[in-house]
Design a protein around this motif. Structure first.
Motif, PDB file in Angstrom:
ATOM      1  N   THR A   1      11.914  40.604  28.529  1.00  0.00           N
ATOM      2  CA  THR A   1      11.202  42.171  28.316  1.00  0.00           C
ATOM      3  C   THR A   1      11.650  44.155  28.072  1.00  0.00           C
ATOM      4  O   THR A   1      10.962  45.126  27.804  1.00  0.00           O
TER       5      THR A   1
ATOM      6  N   GLU B   1       5.419  37.432  24.768  1.00  0.00           N
ATOM      7  CA  GLU B   1       4.182  38.476  23.652  1.00  0.00           C
ATOM      8  C   GLU B   1       5.512  37.885  22.281  1.00  0.00           C
ATOM      9  O   GLU B   1       6.436  38.437  21.792  1.00  0.00           O
TER      10      GLU B   1
ATOM     11  N   ASP C   1       8.924  35.796  31.796  1.00  0.00           N
ATOM     12  CA  ASP C   1      10.231  35.807  30.214  1.00  0.00           C
ATOM     13  C   ASP C   1      11.386  35.230  29.943  1.00  0.00           C
ATOM     14  O   ASP C   1      11.767  34.431  30.650  1.00  0.00           O
TER      15      ASP C   1
ATOM     16  N   PHE D   1      10.268  48.317  29.014  1.00  0.00           N
ATOM     17  CA  PHE D   1       9.912  47.505  28.299  1.00  0.00           C
ATOM     18  C   PHE D   1       9.579  47.949  27.231  1.00  0.00           C
ATOM     19  O   PHE D   1       8.506  48.509  27.518  1.00  0.00           O
TER      20      PHE D   1
ATOM     21  N   ARG E   1       8.824  45.208  25.075  1.00  0.00           N
ATOM     22  CA  ARG E   1       8.013  44.066  24.678  1.00  0.00           C
ATOM     23  C   ARG E   1       7.295  43.421  26.342  1.00  0.00           C
ATOM     24  O   ARG E   1       7.020  43.456  27.052  1.00  0.00           O
ATOM     25  N   GLN E   2       5.994  42.959  26.194  1.00  0.00           N
ATOM     26  CA  GLN E   2       5.363  41.972  26.999  1.00  0.00           C
ATOM     27  C   GLN E   2       5.845  40.864  27.176  1.00  0.00           C
ATOM     28  O   GLN E   2       5.987  40.370  26.247  1.00  0.00           O
TER      29      GLN E   2
END
Length: 276
Positions: free
Chosen positions: A81, A147, A53, A141, A143-144
Motif C-alpha cells: 500500500t 484493492e 496487505d 498511501f 492504494r487501499q
C-alpha cells in the motif's frame, strides 16, 4: 488453506521485484542476505500479522546495518500500500520482548508504489549518510489494502527477467548473490593491491575463518566454491611456513584466469556488436 493462484502469482511477482532491487544493491556492494515476500491476501490470520496487505523485504547483513545504526536492527521493507521504507528497532527493545508495531519509526521513501531499483538504491545511500532524516516519517498511501490485487500483480511483472528460464525468484536471487561475491573476490585478488600485510590474528580466529571458508565451499555455486577452496588452501599452507606467502597463491592464479576469460568474452561481444 491452500494457496490460490492469485496469491501464488503475487508472491512470485513480489519476489522478482525484491530480487531486481537486490541485484542493483549487490552490484553496488551492499551485502543483501536474503529476500522475503508475503502474498497471502486470503489468509485472515496472516493479514493481521502482515498489516492487511501483500509485502516484501530485503534483509541486510547485521555488520552492514551497524555502520549507520549501531544499536538497532533494521532492514528495507516494501508495503503493497505504501512502497518502500527503512524499518528499525532498538536492540534493547527487541531483547525486552515488548510490544512493537512494525512501522513505528519507519522512514519512507515516498517515490511511488513500485519505484525503479535505482531509486531504492539511492534511498539506501541516503540512509547510510543519515538514517534519521533520509526519506520521511510520514507514511504515504498509494492504494487501499486488498484493492485490485490482480492489477498490482500485473504492474509488478515488469521486474521479472524475461531472459531468465526458471520462474523461481529464490533461484534468481541466489544466483545474483553468488555472482556478486564471485565478482568482488576476483576483483579484490586482481586489484594490484599485492603488498604483504601483517595482521595480528589469534589461532582460534584463524581456525574459525578456515571453517567459514569451508562452509562457503560447500554451500555456494561452483565458481564461488572454487575461490573458497583455493583461499582456504592458500591460508592453511602458509601457517607456520616462513617465506611461503609468495608460494601458495592458487586463489590469485584462478582470479587472473577469470579476469582473462571475462575480457575475452567482452571482446567477442564487442566484435559481434560491431558486425551487426
Amino acid at each position: 488453506m491452500a494457496e490460490t493462484p492469485l496469491a501464488g502469482a503475487l508472491k512470485n511477482a513480489i519476489g522478482h521485484y525484491m530480487t531486481a532491487v537486490a541485484e542493483k544493491l549487490l552490484a553496488e556492494g551492499t551485502p543483501v542476505s536474503s529476500v522475503s515476500t508475503w502474498g497471502r491476501y486470503d489468509d485472515d490470520e496472516g493479514r493481521e500479522k502482515h498489516h492487511n496487505d501483500v509485502e516484501g523485504s530485503l534483509n541486510l547483513n547485521d555488520s552492514f546495518v551497524r555502520r549507520f545504526l549501531p544499536d538497532a536492527e533494521a532492514g528495507l521493507h516494501w508495503s503493497g500500500t505504501s512502497g518502500w521504507c527503512l524499518w528499525s528497532m532498538s536492540k534493547g527493545r527487541a531483547s525486552a520482548g515488548g510490544s512493537f508495531y512494525f512501522y513505528d519509526g519507519a522512514r519512507w521513501l515516498g517515490a511511488g508504489l513500485i519505484p525503479d531499483p535505482d531509486r531504492v538504491a539511492a534511498f539506501l545511500s541516503a540512509v547510510q549518510l543519515d538514517p534519521h532524516s533520509a526519506g520521511s516519517d510520514d507514511r504515504p498511501f498509494y492504494r487501499q489494502p486488498l484493492e485490485d490485487l490482480s492489477g498490482l500483480c500485473e504492474r509488478l511483472q515488469v521486474h521479472r527477467r524475461v531472459d531468465y528460464g526458471n520462474p523461481s525468484y529464490e533461484l534468481r536471487f541466489n544466483e545474483a548473490r553468488c555472482g556478486a561475491y564471485y565478482d568482488r573476490t576476483a576483483r579484490a585478488l586482481t586489484s594490484g593491491a599485492d603488498d604483504i600485510v601483517n595482521v595480528p590474528v589469534r589461532r582460534g580466529e584463524l581456525e574459525a575463518l578456515l571453517h567459514l571458508l569451508e562452509f562457503a565451499e560447500g554451500s555456494s555455486h561452483k565458481p564461488v566454491r572454487l575461490f573458497a577452496d583455493y583461499l582456504a588452501g592458500d591460508i592453511a599452507q602458509r601457517r607456520g611456513e616462513g617465506g611461503s606467502v609468495n608460494e601458495h597463491r592458487r586463489a590469485l592464479t584462478y582470479a587472473i584466469e577469470v579476469k582473462e576469460r571475462k575480457g575475452q568474452a567482452e571482446r567477442r561481444q564487442h566484435k559481434d556488436d560491431d558486425g551487426e
